[in-house]
Design an enzyme around this catalytic site. Sequence first.
Site, PDB file in Angstrom:
ATOM      1  CB  ALA B 231      41.018  59.943  45.140  1.00  0.00           C
ATOM      2  CG  HIS B 232      45.318  57.459  45.901  1.00  0.00           C
ATOM      3  ND1 HIS B 232      46.537  57.587  46.512  1.00  0.00           N
ATOM      4  CD2 HIS B 232      44.408  57.914  46.789  1.00  0.00           C
ATOM      5  CE1 HIS B 232      46.365  58.094  47.712  1.00  0.00           C
ATOM      6  NE2 HIS B 232      45.092  58.303  47.900  1.00  0.00           N
ATOM      7  CG  ASN B 233      44.721  52.706  45.417  1.00  0.00           C
ATOM      8  OD1 ASN B 233      45.471  53.549  45.920  1.00  0.00           O
ATOM      9  ND2 ASN B 233      45.178  51.722  44.690  1.00  0.00           N
TER      10      ASN B 233
END
Lengths: 333, 333, 333
Positions: B231-233
Site C-alpha cells: 500500500a501507499h507509503n
Amino acid sequence: MIELAQVVQVTDATLVGPPMSVRGMASLDQAGAQDLSFLMPGRRPETAAGALLLREQDRGDYAGVCLFVQDPYLAFAQASALFEPAWMAQPGIAPSAQVDPSAQLGEGVQLAAGVVIEAGVTIGAHTAIRPNTWIGPNCQIGAQCQIGNHVSMYPGCRVGDQGRIHSGAVIGADGFGFAPSDQGWVKIHQLGGVWIGDRVEIGANTTIDRGALDDTHIADGVKIDNQVMIAHNCRIGAGTAIAACVGMAGSTEIGANCTIGGAAGFTGHLSICDNVHIGAMTLVAGDIRQSGAYAGGVQGARPMRDWKRNMARFNQLDSLAQRLIALEKKINR
Amino acid sequence: MIELAQVVQVTDATLVGPPMSVRGMASLDQAGAQDLSFLMPGRRPETAAGALLLREQDRGDYAGVCLFVQDPYLAFAQASALFEPAWMAQPGIAPSAQVDPSAQLGEGVQLAAGVVIEAGVTIGAHTAIRPNTWIGPNCQIGAQCQIGNHVSMYPGCRVGDQGRIHSGAVIGADGFGFAPSDQGWVKIHQLGGVWIGDRVEIGANTTIDRGALDDTHIADGVKIDNQVMIAHNCRIGAGTAIAACVGMAGSTEIGANCTIGGAAGFTGHLSICDNVHIGAMTLVAGDIRQSGAYAGGVQGARPMRDWKRNMARFNQLDSLAQRLIALEKKINR
Amino acid sequence: MIELAQVVQVTDATLVGPPMSVRGMASLDQAGAQDLSFLMPGRRPETAAGALLLREQDRGDYAGVCLFVQDPYLAFAQASALFEPAWMAQPGIAPSAQVDPSAQLGEGVQLAAGVVIEAGVTIGAHTAIRPNTWIGPNCQIGAQCQIGNHVSMYPGCRVGDQGRIHSGAVIGADGFGFAPSDQGWVKIHQLGGVWIGDRVEIGANTTIDRGALDDTHIADGVKIDNQVMIAHNCRIGAGTAIAACVGMAGSTEIGANCTIGGAAGFTGHLSICDNVHIGAMTLVAGDIRQSGAYAGGVQGARPMRDWKRNMARFNQLDSLAQRLIALEKKINR
C-alpha cells in the site's frame, strides 16, 4: 503552480497571509517553502511549508501562512485534487484505439492507444480510458469516469458517473459456478451482469464477477481497494469501503457505510447490516444484524517458539475445556 | 547447447571429466545424458544426468562427470541463467509500439508490440519490454531491466537497474485514501510516487501503490512474489524477500534482509526491524524491534469435526481462563 | 430466443406443456413470462416463469409449463450454455492482431484486436482469444478454448482442449526461487513450464508459475477461480476445484476431486490425497493422507470487545494449559 485562492475555494478556508502560489503538497516534515501542508488536530505546527491547512486553535505562535479550516484532513483531501496531474497524457481518441461504429461516445471522451470499444457500448461525456483497456459489447460507462489501462469490462456491465477504475481490474468475468455430475463439473454459464453505481472507485487488479442470473451490485459511493475479489451476486451497500485483498464468496450482501479491513473473508450467502466494521483477516461466517465493530481470527506475531507452544494447545482446546469442567465438578461437589 | 566450460565460469566449479556440452538443466531423477543436474549436500548422487554440480565430499563412488562446488544450490542458481531463453522474441522496437517523441531510450532498448511509452519517460540501455505494457508519463526505468506484458507503470514512478517485473504488475496506482465527510468519502488524490531500487524482482499481478504525499519505497535487491499488495507509503528494506499473497496496509516499514511468508498481513503504520522472518498467514499488528523468527495465527488443517469442537472453544477462551483462575483461588485458599 | 425443444435436448427433460420459446434464464422470484427458471428439490414452485425445470414430485398444483428432470441444478447448468452470448464480438482474425508467420492456427481460430502470437505457437481449431492477450513463443493451445483479454502465456506453456482462461490470468511467470549468497539473493532462472490439461477453467487475475526444472501441472477438468496463486512445481489432480484467493507455495501436490475453500493456503512441499475438502482460510501445513473434510484457523466475526478478550488468551494458551494440568495433579493427588 496553484494559487492559494484556489485552495481557499475548494476547502472553504480562511487565509491568513499574502496571496501566493504553491507547487505541490507535502507532509509536515518534508514540505518546503513552495509546498502546501496540513496539520492534524492537536499537533504542533513545526514545518517549513510555504502554507499550512490547520485549525485556528492549533496555530500557537506559528508565523507562517495559515489556511484555517475546521477539518484539516478533509481539507487536505479537498485540496489534493488541485495537484494531481491529468489522468490522460493525450487528449482525444488515439489513432490505434478501435471503436465499433455502433458505440456511442459522449462529448470529450478520451481513449488512449490500443483501447478496444466493442459494439453497443455507451460512454458518457468526459470519460477517459488509458491504454489497452477492453470494453466489451453493450457495456455502459457513465460520465467523467477515469478508467486505467488493462482494465477488462466483460459484455453488458454497467458503471455509473464519476467512477475511477484502476489498472488490471476485471469487471464481469464468470462467477465460479459448476454443477456436479457423473461426468464431472458442468459449467453454469453466468448470465447476469455487474451493476456499478456512481462515484465508485475500484482498485488495481480487483475482480468483480458477473452474476449467475441476477446482477452483482455495487451501490453508489462504494470504495474498493486493490486485489479485492467480489464473487457473483454479491451486493455492496452505498458508501461502504473495502480494503485490499478482501474476498467475498457468492451472494454476500454488505450493508451501507460499512468498512471492511484488509484480507477479511466472507463465506457467502451472508447478510451484513449497515454500519458494520470488520477487522483485518477476519473470516465472517454468519449474518451480522447489529451495527458495530467486529473481528475474528488471531492477530499478532509472536516469537516462533512461544507461538508454537500456544498454537499446539489450540488443537487441544476442547479437551482442555472438558478437563477444566470435570475439575470444577469435582471441586464443587 | 551450453558448454560445461561456461558452467565452470559462472559457478567457479572444478570440472572432473571431459569437456562436453549440455542441453538443459533437470532435477536429479528427471535428468538424462544431455542434462546438467545438482546434488543437495548430504544426498546420494544417483542420477542419469550428463553432468552434476555437487560438493566433492558427496561424490562417493559416482562415476559421472562432476562439477565440484562449495554450495550446489547456489551453483544451480548461477548456472540456471545460462539456460533461460531470451526474454524477447524479437529484437528492436516493434512497429506497433508507441513511443512519445520526448521519451529517451538507451542503447539496445527493446519494445514489443503494443507497448506504450508516454512523454518524458527515460529507459536505460538494454532494457526489454514485452507486449502491451504501459509506461506512464515521466517514469524512469534503469538499464538491463526485463519488463513483462500488461505491466502498468503510472506517471512518475522509478525503477532502477536490472529489475525484472512480471506480467500484470501495477506500479503506482492510487493509494487507498479517503477522508470522511458529511457528503461521504472525499478522495485524497495520491501525489507521491513509487521509488524502486536496483535488482528488484516483482511478481505477476503484484500491486505497489503510489504514496499519498511522499514516495512508496522499495530498496535495492528486494524480491517480491506474485499477487503481493504493497500500500501507499510502505518502505521495504534492502534484500528483503516477500512471498506471494502478502498484503501490507499503508506506511508499513520493513527492515533489510527480512523474509515474509506467504499471505502474511501487516495492519499498517508498523515498523519491523532488520532480519525478521515472518511465518505464513501471520497478521502482524505491532512493531517488531528484535531480529528473529515470528509467527501468528492458527496453522494446520484438522478433520472437520475435531476442528469445530476446538474452534467453538476459542470463543469461550476468556471465560474458560477466568474459570480456571477462580478454581486455582479456591484450591489454593 | 431459445426453443424449449433445445432445452429438452441438452437436459434430457420431459416437457409438459406446449412448444414455446424463452428469452433468458432467471431466478425463481425474478423470472417473468419469457424466462426459464429452475426449482431446487423440495422447494415450492411459486414463480411467474414461462417455463420451469423441476423434479416431477415437486410439481404439486403448479399449472405452468414444466420440464421434468432428475437434477434441476444440473439441468440449470446444462441449459445455461444455450443463453450465453458469443465469446467473441467479431469472427476471424482482427487486422491489428500480430501473428508470427511460424505460428500454426487451426481452422476457425478467432483473434481479437491487439492479440500477439509469437513464434512457434500452435492453436487448435475454433479457439477464440479476446483483445490484447499475449501468447509467448512455443506455447501450445488446444481446440475450442476461450481465452480472455490481457491474458499472459509465457514461453513454452501448454493448455489442452476446451479450456476457458479469464482476463488477466498469468500462466508461466517465473517461480519465486532464489539462492542465498554473500552477495544477496541469486536468481534461480525458472526453466520448467506449465502443463494444463483439457476442460480447465482459470479465473481472472489468477497466476500459475512455471516450474523451476520440471513443469507445474494442472490435470484435466480442474476448475480454478479468480486471484488464485499456484507456485512453481505444484501439481493439481483431475477434477479438483479451487475457490478464489487460494495460495499454494511451491511443490504442493493436490489429489483428484478435491475442493479447496476460498483463501486457503498451503505451505509447500505437501501432498494432499484425493477427495479432500478444505475449509476457507485454512492454512494447510502438513500432508493429508485420508479423504474427508478438513478445516483450520479461527472462523467467525465477534463483537470487537469479546474478540479482544478471547484473542488475548490465545497467547496465554500454553501457560493456561499448564496451570490446568498442575491443578489436576494437586486435586487428584
